[in-house]
Design a protein around this motif. Sequence first.
Motif, PDB file in Angstrom:
ATOM      1  N   VAL A 142      10.642  -3.850  -1.256  1.00  0.00           N
ATOM      2  CA  VAL A 142      10.935  -2.489  -1.705  1.00  0.00           C
ATOM      3  C   VAL A 142      12.356  -2.201  -1.250  1.00  0.00           C
ATOM      4  N   ILE A 143      13.255  -2.047  -2.226  1.00  0.00           N
ATOM      5  CA  ILE A 143      14.677  -1.866  -1.911  1.00  0.00           C
ATOM      6  C   ILE A 143      14.941  -0.472  -1.367  1.00  0.00           C
ATOM      7  N   SER A 144      14.514   0.546  -2.110  1.00  0.00           N
ATOM      8  CA  SER A 144      14.750   1.918  -1.655  1.00  0.00           C
ATOM      9  C   SER A 144      13.478   2.734  -1.846  1.00  0.00           C
ATOM     10  N   LYS A 145      13.160   3.488  -0.828  1.00  0.00           N
ATOM     11  CA  LYS A 145      11.979   4.342  -0.847  1.00  0.00           C
ATOM     12  C   LYS A 145      12.390   5.736  -1.266  1.00  0.00           C
ATOM     13  N   THR A 146      11.481   6.406  -1.963  1.00  0.00           N
ATOM     14  CA  THR A 146      11.705   7.810  -2.297  1.00  0.00           C
ATOM     15  C   THR A 146      11.026   8.666  -1.250  1.00  0.00           C
ATOM     16  N   ASP A 167       0.816  -1.216   0.000  1.00  0.00           N
ATOM     17  CA  ASP A 167       0.000   0.000   0.000  1.00  0.00           C
ATOM     18  C   ASP A 167       0.849   1.265   0.000  1.00  0.00           C
ATOM     19  N   ALA A 168       2.087   1.173   0.509  1.00  0.00           N
ATOM     20  CA  ALA A 168       2.954   2.352   0.610  1.00  0.00           C
ATOM     21  C   ALA A 168       3.829   2.572  -0.625  1.00  0.00           C
ATOM     22  N   VAL A 169       3.750   1.689  -1.610  1.00  0.00           N
ATOM     23  CA  VAL A 169       4.570   1.829  -2.815  1.00  0.00           C
ATOM     24  C   VAL A 169       4.129   3.059  -3.591  1.00  0.00           C
ATOM     25  N   ARG A 170       5.104   3.835  -4.043  1.00  0.00           N
ATOM     26  CA  ARG A 170       4.791   5.025  -4.837  1.00  0.00           C
ATOM     27  C   ARG A 170       5.856   5.203  -5.917  1.00  0.00           C
ATOM     28  N   ARG A 171       5.608   6.144  -6.777  1.00  0.00           N
ATOM     29  CA  ARG A 171       6.483   6.414  -7.926  1.00  0.00           C
ATOM     30  C   ARG A 171       7.894   6.719  -7.443  1.00  0.00           C
ATOM     31  N   GLY A 172       8.873   6.103  -8.096  1.00  0.00           N
ATOM     32  CA  GLY A 172      10.272   6.342  -7.760  1.00  0.00           C
ATOM     33  C   GLY A 172      10.876   5.282  -6.860  1.00  0.00           C
ATOM     34  N   ASP A 173      10.061   4.441  -6.230  1.00  0.00           N
ATOM     35  CA  ASP A 173      10.591   3.379  -5.370  1.00  0.00           C
ATOM     36  C   ASP A 173      11.261   2.315  -6.221  1.00  0.00           C
ATOM     37  N   GLN A 174      12.332   1.746  -5.702  1.00  0.00           N
ATOM     38  CA  GLN A 174      12.983   0.632  -6.380  1.00  0.00           C
ATOM     39  C   GLN A 174      12.456  -0.647  -5.740  1.00  0.00           C
ATOM     40  N   VAL A 175      11.926  -1.559  -6.565  1.00  0.00           N
ATOM     41  CA  VAL A 175      11.245  -2.748  -6.060  1.00  0.00           C
ATOM     42  C   VAL A 175      11.837  -4.018  -6.664  1.00  0.00           C
ATOM     43  N   VAL A 176      11.554  -5.142  -5.977  1.00  0.00           N
ATOM     44  CA  VAL A 176      11.910  -6.466  -6.468  1.00  0.00           C
ATOM     45  C   VAL A 176      10.620  -7.266  -6.558  1.00  0.00           C
ATOM     46  N   THR A 177      10.365  -7.889  -7.717  1.00  0.00           N
ATOM     47  CA  THR A 177       9.187  -8.731  -7.865  1.00  0.00           C
ATOM     48  C   THR A 177       9.501 -10.136  -7.366  1.00  0.00           C
ATOM     49  N   GLN A 178       8.466 -10.950  -7.202  1.00  0.00           N
ATOM     50  CA  GLN A 178       8.689 -12.326  -6.768  1.00  0.00           C
ATOM     51  C   GLN A 178       9.436 -13.133  -7.817  1.00  0.00           C
ATOM     52  N   GLY A 179       9.408 -12.674  -9.046  1.00  0.00           N
ATOM     53  CA  GLY A 179      10.172 -13.332 -10.105  1.00  0.00           C
ATOM     54  C   GLY A 179      11.630 -12.926 -10.120  1.00  0.00           C
ATOM     55  N   GLY A 180      12.013 -11.966  -9.277  1.00  0.00           N
ATOM     56  CA  GLY A 180      13.405 -11.546  -9.178  1.00  0.00           C
ATOM     57  C   GLY A 180      13.756 -10.355 -10.047  1.00  0.00           C
TER      58      GLY A 180
END
Length: 97
Positions: free
Chosen positions: A86-90, A39-52
């Motif tokens: 979520v690796i890095s938050k903006t 719910d906290a994901v927003r534009r600019g965040d660096q993410v990892v999917t379950q597929g890697g």
Amino acid sequence: MQGNAIAQFLPLILIFAIMYFLLIRPQQKKAKDHRAMIDAVRRGDQVVTQGGIIGKVSKVKEDGEIEVEIAENVKVRVLKGTLANVISKTEPAAESK
């Protein structure tokens, strides 16, 4: 007779209580934390999917999808529920007045 019936079910009740505190409760807490992260994901965040796949969120849509840029000018649509981390938050954008 009544005390004997309770004594027979006591080990079963204890096993359920132990399973609740060792298995069920931590799993519910992990699911709650994952929902909060999604719910906290927003534009600019660096993410990892379950597929890697690692990428940067370029757009958050209302229908449970996000658009992730995995390379320059390469964007994929990903369901929010498939985010692993979520690796890095903006920082939130400052509101202009």
